[in-house]
Design a protein around this motif. Sequence first.
Motif, PDB file in Angstrom:
ATOM      1  N   GLU A   1       0.779  -1.033  -0.046  1.00 49.77           N
ATOM      2  CA  GLU A   1       0.208  -0.139  -0.019  1.00 49.77           C
ATOM      3  C   GLU A   1       0.797   1.391  -0.070  1.00 49.77           C
ATOM      4  N   ILE A   2       2.064   1.174   0.875  1.00 43.24           N
ATOM      5  CA  ILE A   2       2.737   2.426   0.819  1.00 43.24           C
ATOM      6  C   ILE A   2       3.459   2.739  -0.456  1.00 43.24           C
ATOM      7  N   GLN A   3       3.793   1.767  -1.239  1.00 42.13           N
ATOM      8  CA  GLN A   3       4.545   1.531  -2.582  1.00 42.13           C
ATOM      9  C   GLN A   3       3.776   2.388  -3.518  1.00 42.13           C
ATOM     10  N   ALA A   4       2.525   1.806  -3.323  1.00 42.55           N
ATOM     11  CA  ALA A   4       1.320   2.233  -4.289  1.00 42.55           C
ATOM     12  C   ALA A   4       1.211   3.852  -4.137  1.00 42.55           C
ATOM     13  N   MET A   5       1.036   3.970  -2.969  1.00 42.17           N
ATOM     14  CA  MET A   5       0.713   5.659  -2.659  1.00 42.17           C
ATOM     15  C   MET A   5       2.117   6.581  -3.052  1.00 42.17           C
ATOM     16  N   LEU A   6       3.269   5.993  -2.780  1.00 40.17           N
ATOM     17  CA  LEU A   6       4.326   7.025  -2.873  1.00 40.17           C
ATOM     18  C   LEU A   6       5.122   6.640  -4.225  1.00 40.17           C
ATOM     19  N   GLU A   7       4.807   5.667  -4.871  1.00 43.46           N
ATOM     20  CA  GLU A   7       5.532   5.303  -6.182  1.00 43.46           C
ATOM     21  C   GLU A   7       5.774   6.601  -6.835  1.00 43.46           C
ATOM     22  N   ASP A   8       4.689   7.288  -7.602  1.00 40.52           N
ATOM     23  CA  ASP A   8       4.906   8.394  -8.484  1.00 40.52           C
ATOM     24  C   ASP A   8       5.844   9.478  -7.746  1.00 40.52           C
ATOM     25  N   ILE A   9       5.644   9.969  -6.537  1.00 41.64           N
ATOM     26  CA  ILE A   9       6.264  10.936  -5.809  1.00 41.64           C
ATOM     27  C   ILE A   9       7.810  10.521  -5.912  1.00 41.64           C
ATOM     28  N   VAL A  10       8.266   9.233  -5.462  1.00 45.54           N
ATOM     29  CA  VAL A  10       9.494   8.939  -5.402  1.00 45.54           C
ATOM     30  C   VAL A  10      10.152   8.680  -6.741  1.00 45.54           C
ATOM     31  N   LYS A  11       9.425   8.271  -7.736  1.00 48.42           N
ATOM     32  CA  LYS A  11       9.841   8.396  -9.238  1.00 48.42           C
ATOM     33  C   LYS A  11      10.436   9.481  -9.543  1.00 48.42           C
ATOM     34  N   ASP A  12       9.328  10.562  -9.428  1.00 46.05           N
ATOM     35  CA  ASP A  12       9.756  11.937  -9.922  1.00 46.05           C
ATOM     36  C   ASP A  12      10.750  12.973  -9.050  1.00 46.05           C
ATOM     37  N   TYR A  13      10.498  12.705  -7.720  1.00 52.11           N
ATOM     38  CA  TYR A  13      11.510  13.371  -6.725  1.00 52.11           C
ATOM     39  C   TYR A  13      11.789  12.521  -5.760  1.00 52.11           C
ATOM     40  N   PRO A  14      13.105  11.760  -5.988  1.00 55.36           N
ATOM     41  CA  PRO A  14      13.365  10.774  -5.217  1.00 55.36           C
ATOM     42  C   PRO A  14      14.060  11.372  -4.004  1.00 55.36           C
ATOM     43  N   TRP A  15      14.468  12.795  -4.070  1.00 56.65           N
ATOM     44  CA  TRP A  15      15.212  13.591  -2.902  1.00 56.65           C
ATOM     45  C   TRP A  15      14.252  13.916  -2.095  1.00 56.65           C
ATOM     46  N   ALA A  16      12.834  13.825  -2.499  1.00 57.00           N
ATOM     47  CA  ALA A  16      11.914  14.195  -1.369  1.00 57.00           C
ATOM     48  C   ALA A  16      11.995  13.361   0.008  1.00 57.00           C
ATOM     49  N   ILE A  17      12.824  12.324  -0.228  1.00 54.63           N
ATOM     50  CA  ILE A  17      12.868  11.273   1.048  1.00 54.63           C
ATOM     51  C   ILE A  17      13.564  11.834   2.216  1.00 54.63           C
ATOM     52  N   ALA A  18      14.381  12.809   1.839  1.00 57.10           N
ATOM     53  CA  ALA A  18      14.932  13.698   2.869  1.00 57.10           C
ATOM     54  C   ALA A  18      14.026  14.522   3.753  1.00 57.10           C
ATOM     55  N   LEU A  19      13.068  14.935   3.153  1.00 57.90           N
ATOM     56  CA  LEU A  19      11.981  15.550   4.015  1.00 57.90           C
ATOM     57  C   LEU A  19      11.303  14.543   4.806  1.00 57.90           C
ATOM     58  N   VAL A  20      11.139  13.325   4.646  1.00 58.22           N
ATOM     59  CA  VAL A  20      10.691  12.243   5.507  1.00 58.22           C
ATOM     60  C   VAL A  20      11.629  11.992   6.559  1.00 58.22           C
ATOM     61  N   PHE A  21      12.906  11.838   6.371  1.00 58.42           N
ATOM     62  CA  PHE A  21      14.008  11.742   7.180  1.00 58.42           C
ATOM     63  C   PHE A  21      13.815  12.792   8.168  1.00 58.42           C
ATOM     64  N   PHE A  22      13.804  14.032   7.706  1.00 59.83           N
ATOM     65  CA  PHE A  22      14.083  15.001   8.822  1.00 59.83           C
ATOM     66  C   PHE A  22      12.759  15.228   9.671  1.00 59.83           C
ATOM     67  N   LEU A  23      11.599  15.024   9.210  1.00 57.57           N
ATOM     68  CA  LEU A  23      10.291  15.011   9.866  1.00 57.57           C
ATOM     69  C   LEU A  23      10.383  13.739  10.800  1.00 57.57           C
ATOM     70  N   VAL A  24      10.689  12.790  10.503  1.00 61.18           N
ATOM     71  CA  VAL A  24      10.870  11.631  11.452  1.00 61.18           C
ATOM     72  C   VAL A  24      11.704  12.045  12.568  1.00 61.18           C
ATOM     73  N   SER A  25      13.098  12.472  12.327  1.00 61.05           N
ATOM     74  CA  SER A  25      14.069  12.863  13.216  1.00 61.05           C
ATOM     75  C   SER A  25      13.195  13.915  14.350  1.00 61.05           C
ATOM     76  N   VAL A  26      12.684  14.909  13.682  1.00 58.43           N
ATOM     77  CA  VAL A  26      11.969  15.672  14.696  1.00 58.43           C
ATOM     78  C   VAL A  26      11.159  14.861  15.783  1.00 58.43           C
ATOM     79  N   LEU A  27      10.596  13.981  15.213  1.00 55.81           N
ATOM     80  CA  LEU A  27       9.817  13.069  16.218  1.00 55.81           C
ATOM     81  C   LEU A  27      10.532  12.299  17.288  1.00 55.81           C
ATOM     82  N   ILE A  28      11.574  11.519  16.818  1.00 56.96           N
ATOM     83  CA  ILE A  28      12.101  10.527  17.677  1.00 56.96           C
ATOM     84  C   ILE A  28      13.624  10.872  18.183  1.00 56.96           C
ATOM     85  N   ASN A  29      14.198  12.045  18.053  1.00 55.92           N
ATOM     86  CA  ASN A  29      15.415  12.638  18.519  1.00 55.92           C
ATOM     87  C   ASN A  29      16.409  11.594  18.498  1.00 55.92           C
TER      88      ASN A  29
END
Length: 442
Positions: A326-354
Amino acid sequence: MLLMIFQLCIVLGALWVGSRYGSLALGAISGIGLAILVFGFGLKPGTPPTDVIYIIIAAVTCAGIMQASGGMDWLIQIAERLLRKHPDRITFLAPLCTFFLTVLVGTGHVVYTLMPIICDIALKKGIRPERPCGVASIASQVGITCSPIAAAVVAFVTISNANGFDITIPRVLMISIPACVCGLMAAAAASYHRGLDLDKDPEFQKKIADPAQREYIYGSGATTLDKTIPQSAKNAVFIFLGALAVIVFFAIFQDALPSWDGKPLKMNIVIQIVMIAAAALMILFCKAQPKKAVAGPVWQSGMVAVVAIYGIAWMADTYFANYMPEIQAMLEDIVKDYPWAIALVFFLVSVLINSQGAVVVSMLPLAYSLGIAGPVLLGVLPSVYGYFFIPNYPSDIATVNFDRSGTTVIGKYLLNHSFMMPGLICVITSTIVAYIMSMLIY
């Protein structure tokens, strides 16, 4: 879909509650989230990151033993001599000192002794302490993605190799160290004229008009230069540096490793063996006391990281593994066009978990499963540091308390604090530089 979103809220809720309590609670409360997912919703348990945990235990044991021997005091003394020799450049030199201390030891909690010294030098030179202190605190955490024994680096290499991206620790450091130094220097340059000079700051001038406050701010000075460092402490540092050199050597020349059935010894095992052996040598020959090591901040912070990574990564792996299609289906297009956007995910998760190590362990497998290439993930590695955003991390809070002038602050509106500007500049610059380097090299 609603059930998937509800379970994600449970994961995020466990992280949020754990971050409010801090310390061991982050990993322990993640265990509650894991239990709800498994026993309440019947999700198949994921795999706990045991390889990374074993490496952290070995590394912080070695670093803790070095601290117990007095070796850390010697490193702090060397840094203090450099800072006091060039006090007018402290805004640039202080973050470099805290950065490389973290690179050597693998944890940012070694800077608590150095931070009062940075404040003292800045005050005596008439420099607004917020300028070097804010960026130096950021630098102490940025160094984690540049340390050969830090959980974030080791986890990145281990997980990447398991997913087909053949990378070694030295190759990661070839990208992360120059990129992060560029980011730190950009943050230091932005901090160089930050705020009012002390002689022009009305709040500071009003404060020192009170004799008691003036005595508090200027009366006492922090220093380690009056300490006599025994040769045994220096020998412990040499053993520790020798252990790092051995690890880097084997990472570069893996043909020199013993092999069985044509398969060489894995680097995660090499790091554990070398670190534990080095710790033993310090105990035997450098008068290091194991009980003192256990009571020290390096070992304790490392064990907190172990529990955090254990709980967080296990809970995250359980959730993502069960919903990967399900996650792959939702994020497939975003990841394909903007793979660097995973940096935003990493950053936001880091804000949460220190925890940068926990971000890598919990999110990197997901990134690979989405089809993001290894070089892209290497390029965005600096983005796993985002927990300066909400100023609740111990090093930031300690820095505020160490600054007797009161210029390093957590603002009235929480997010307008002294670490926001240098943190954002450093992480954004480091990530851009690392991404460009990784694309050019790989």
